[in-house]
Structures are given as C-alpha cells and as structure tokens.
Motif scaffolding. Structure first.
Motif, short mmCIF file in Angstrom:
data_model
loop_
_atom_site.label_atom_id
_atom_site.label_comp_id
_atom_site.label_asym_id
_atom_site.label_seq_id
_atom_site.Cartn_x
_atom_site.Cartn_y
_atom_site.Cartn_z
N GLU A 13 6.89 58.60 42.00
CA GLU A 13 5.89 57.54 41.96
C GLU A 13 6.56 56.20 41.66
O GLU A 13 7.67 56.15 41.15
N ASP A 14 5.86 55.14 41.96
CA ASP A 14 6.36 53.79 41.71
C ASP A 14 5.38 53.08 40.79
O ASP A 14 4.23 52.85 41.16
N VAL A 81 15.29 55.39 46.98
CA VAL A 81 14.14 56.24 46.70
C VAL A 81 14.28 57.57 47.43
O VAL A 81 13.96 58.63 46.88
N ASP A 82 14.77 57.52 48.65
CA ASP A 82 14.98 58.74 49.43
C ASP A 82 15.95 59.66 48.72
O ASP A 82 15.77 60.88 48.68
N PHE A 83 17.01 59.09 48.14
CA PHE A 83 17.98 59.86 47.36
C PHE A 83 17.31 60.54 46.18
O PHE A 83 17.49 61.74 45.94
N VAL A 84 16.52 59.78 45.44
CA VAL A 84 15.83 60.34 44.27
C VAL A 84 14.90 61.47 44.69
O VAL A 84 14.84 62.52 44.04
N ARG A 85 14.17 61.28 45.77
CA ARG A 85 13.25 62.31 46.25
C ARG A 85 14.00 63.58 46.64
O ARG A 85 13.52 64.70 46.39
N VAL A 112 8.87 58.72 37.72
CA VAL A 112 8.28 57.39 37.89
C VAL A 112 9.39 56.34 37.96
O VAL A 112 10.20 56.21 37.04
N LEU A 113 9.42 55.61 39.06
CA LEU A 113 10.33 54.48 39.21
C LEU A 113 9.66 53.23 38.66
O LEU A 113 8.47 53.02 38.87
N PHE A 114 10.43 52.43 37.95
CA PHE A 114 9.85 51.21 37.41
C PHE A 114 10.87 50.08 37.43
O PHE A 114 12.07 50.31 37.63
N ARG A 115 10.40 48.89 37.21
CA ARG A 115 11.26 47.71 37.12
C ARG A 115 10.89 46.93 35.88
O ARG A 115 9.71 46.70 35.61
N ASN A 116 11.90 46.54 35.13
CA ASN A 116 11.75 45.75 33.91
C ASN A 116 11.20 46.56 32.74
O ASN A 116 11.83 46.63 31.70
N CYS A 134 9.79 61.64 28.96
CA CYS A 134 8.74 61.55 27.95
C CYS A 134 8.02 62.89 27.86
O CYS A 134 7.33 63.29 28.81
N PRO A 135 8.15 63.60 26.73
CA PRO A 135 7.47 64.89 26.60
C PRO A 135 5.96 64.75 26.52
O PRO A 135 5.23 65.71 26.79
N GLY A 136 5.47 63.56 26.16
CA GLY A 136 4.04 63.37 26.03
C GLY A 136 3.28 63.42 27.34
O GLY A 136 2.11 63.82 27.37
N ASP A 137 3.93 63.01 28.44
CA ASP A 137 3.25 63.04 29.74
C ASP A 137 3.99 63.87 30.78
O ASP A 137 3.61 63.91 31.94
N HIS A 138 5.11 64.51 30.36
CA HIS A 138 5.88 65.38 31.25
C HIS A 138 6.41 64.60 32.46
O HIS A 138 6.44 65.12 33.57
N LYS A 139 6.90 63.38 32.22
CA LYS A 139 7.41 62.57 33.31
C LYS A 139 8.81 62.06 33.00
O LYS A 139 9.16 61.79 31.86
N VAL A 140 9.61 61.95 34.07
CA VAL A 140 10.92 61.31 34.01
C VAL A 140 10.74 59.87 34.47
O VAL A 140 10.05 59.61 35.46
N TYR A 141 11.39 58.94 33.76
CA TYR A 141 11.29 57.52 34.10
C TYR A 141 12.66 56.98 34.46
O TYR A 141 13.65 57.27 33.77
N LEU A 142 12.71 56.18 35.53
CA LEU A 142 14.00 55.71 36.04
C LEU A 142 13.85 54.33 36.65
O LEU A 142 13.01 54.12 37.52
#
Length: 290
Positions: A13-14, A81-85, A112-116, A134-142
């Motif tokens: 996700e973005d 993004v293609d690489f990450v997917r 989840v991809l983010f900027r800033n 984040c264990p609270g929402d089971h998501k990886v952030y990058l």
C-alpha cells in the motif's frame, strides 16, 4: 538477483506524504535528501520498532491512531515498488508453505510505503526511523528512500541486501504471529533485561535475522534467482549494522551493555544459520548462548 521472477504481492500500500516533517519526495526518484537519521543507529533497519516509535514495549498492541487518509494500492509502474511487491510476494509464499506444513494458516502482512512520515498503530514515525514493523497493526512500513541511504552510507546497493531488509521485517511479523513478541514482553515485565549483549532485544533481532535466512533458502529453491555476489551483499549489510560496528563508528568505542541487535559476527551467524538450513527450528535464539 533475478527478482523479476517473483510473484507480485497485492499487499503493498501507499500511505503517501506523511507528517514527518522532512523534505518532500515527489515523483519516482526517491532520495533521503536532508533527512536527519537518528544518529547512526537510525540506519539500522532491524530496530525494535516500538522503541523507535517511543512506545518502548516490543510486545504491546496499542490502539490505532486516527489516520487522515487510508493507504491505497501502490503504483504498479514504479520499478522500486515492483521490486518490493516481488520480494513481499515471495515472503508470502515461503511463510505460507511453512505455516501450512505445521497445520497453521499464515496471515499475510500489509507493507505500507510512505514518504517523510506515517501514522501507525504504534504511533507516528518519520523516515528517520528506517523500515520497521508495527505489531499493533501487523504492518511493515518502508520509505523507499532508505534503499538509497543503504548505498550512500553502507555502500551496499545490491538487490539481495534490500530484499534482506524486507525479509527481516517480515520476520518480525512471523514472530508476532507465533507469540514471540508477547513472550518477550512478558519476560521483560518479570524483570528480564531488554538490552545488553544477551538481552531480549538482541535475541529477538537475531531470530528475525535467522528467519530472513530461512526465507532466502526457500525462495532460492523456488526461484533460483540468486546470482554471484548476492549472498555476500546481504552478509556485508549485516556486518555493517552490527551493534559493535555501529558503536565503533559513532563513538569510537563499543558498549556491550547497550547492545540491542547483536554484533556483526552474531548477525552474520544467525542469517547464515537460516540460509543454510532453511529450518525455523534452528532459529531459537532464546535458548543458550548467542
């Protein structure tokens, strides 16, 4: 690394532009620019995410903060993004098979991809944190700009080194699913030390290194996508971000009592353990010497 062979995940996700306060990353050419890293340790992509986010509790699940805008599916035409997917898809296949072999169903995490900056169930984080789970929402952030920072700071730009970053964070998700985060948190509340050369944080991070190696073993069996120099690329990255190496570089001395991730030698050892065995049973870093 012939990463183009990988199945693309639909779980990327973005989150778009966050409120982390740094420079803007418009367009496809992402870079760190003037982002201030949390000293040199901020570059360590295997940090305890809750500590970095100010929660200080690696097993806690906190109530999600209100998001102003929900993430949407990341653009498919961006090669990064293609690489990450592709890498995330292979982690899904690997852990799906391993869980199924043990009579369990693997819950695929979102990445989840983010900027800033970004708001998560663990709190708000800026790009300075680096990739985290984040264990609270089971998501990886990058923030994809971190990959550029790997090249400029660590002189390591190999695809497999970048895949290792993602696989390690997914390793934390696996830990969360099987109860490691909860057990670490319980032990800490009973007085066990979180930091230090043999502390819970080091053991937890080294296990995630080992899980990244397990993933690499299984994905290579499926895809035969590793090329000459790929493994060395990941090993070099693991060596560069050992606690001893980072402390020596940052302050000219090593303080084992403040270790959180393990020495360079330990990180390499546990990654190789997973890589060479492909066996999660070999990744018990919580028993005996490490």
């Amino acid at each position: 690394m012939l990463w183009q062979k990988g199945r693309r995940s639909d779980n990327v996700e973005d989150a778009g532009e966050g409120r982390g306060g740094g420079p803007s990353f418009g367009g496809r050419g992402l870079g760190l620019g003037g982002i201030v890293i949390l000293a040199i340790l901020g570059l360590v992509f295997f940090k305890d995410p809750t500590a970095l986010l100010g929660q200080g509790d690696p097993g806690a699940s906190v109530s999600p903060q209100t998001r102003e805008e929900a993430p949407h599916r990341a653009a498919a035409d961006d090669p990064q993004v293609d690489f990450v997917r592709a890498i995330l898809g292979e982690t899904e296949d690997t852990w799906g098979e391993i869980f199924a072999a043990n009579g369990q169903q693997y819950e695929q995490p979102k990445l989840v991809l983010f900027r800033n900056g970004v708001r998560t169930a663990c709190g708000s984080a800026s790009s300075a944190v680096g990739p985290f789970y984040c264990p609270g929402d089971h998501k990886v952030y990058l923030d994809l700009g971190f990959f550029q920072e790997m090249q400029t700071r660590f002189h390591e730009a190999g695809d497999f080194a970048r895949a290792y970053v993602i696989a390690h964070e997914v390793g934390h998700h696996v830990q969360n699913l099987v109860g490691v985060f909860d057990k670490v948190n319980d032990a800490r509340r009973r007085g066990a030390s979180l930091q230090g050369a043999s502390g819970l944080s080091v053991r937890q991070e080294l296990q995630a290194d080992c899980f990244a190696g397990v993933w690499a073993n299984h994905s290579q069996q499926r895809q035969h996508w590793l090329q000459e120099g790929d493994i060395e690329s990941a090993i070099n990255a693991a060596t560069a971000i050992g606690d001893d190496a980072l402390q020596e570089q940052a302050q000219g001395r090593v303080v084992p009592d403040s270790f959180t991730h393990g020495t360079s030698a330990q990180r390499v050892h546990w990654f190789r353990t997973g890589l060479e065995s492909g066996d999660v049973g070999k990744c018990n870093t919580f028993s005996g010497a490490i």
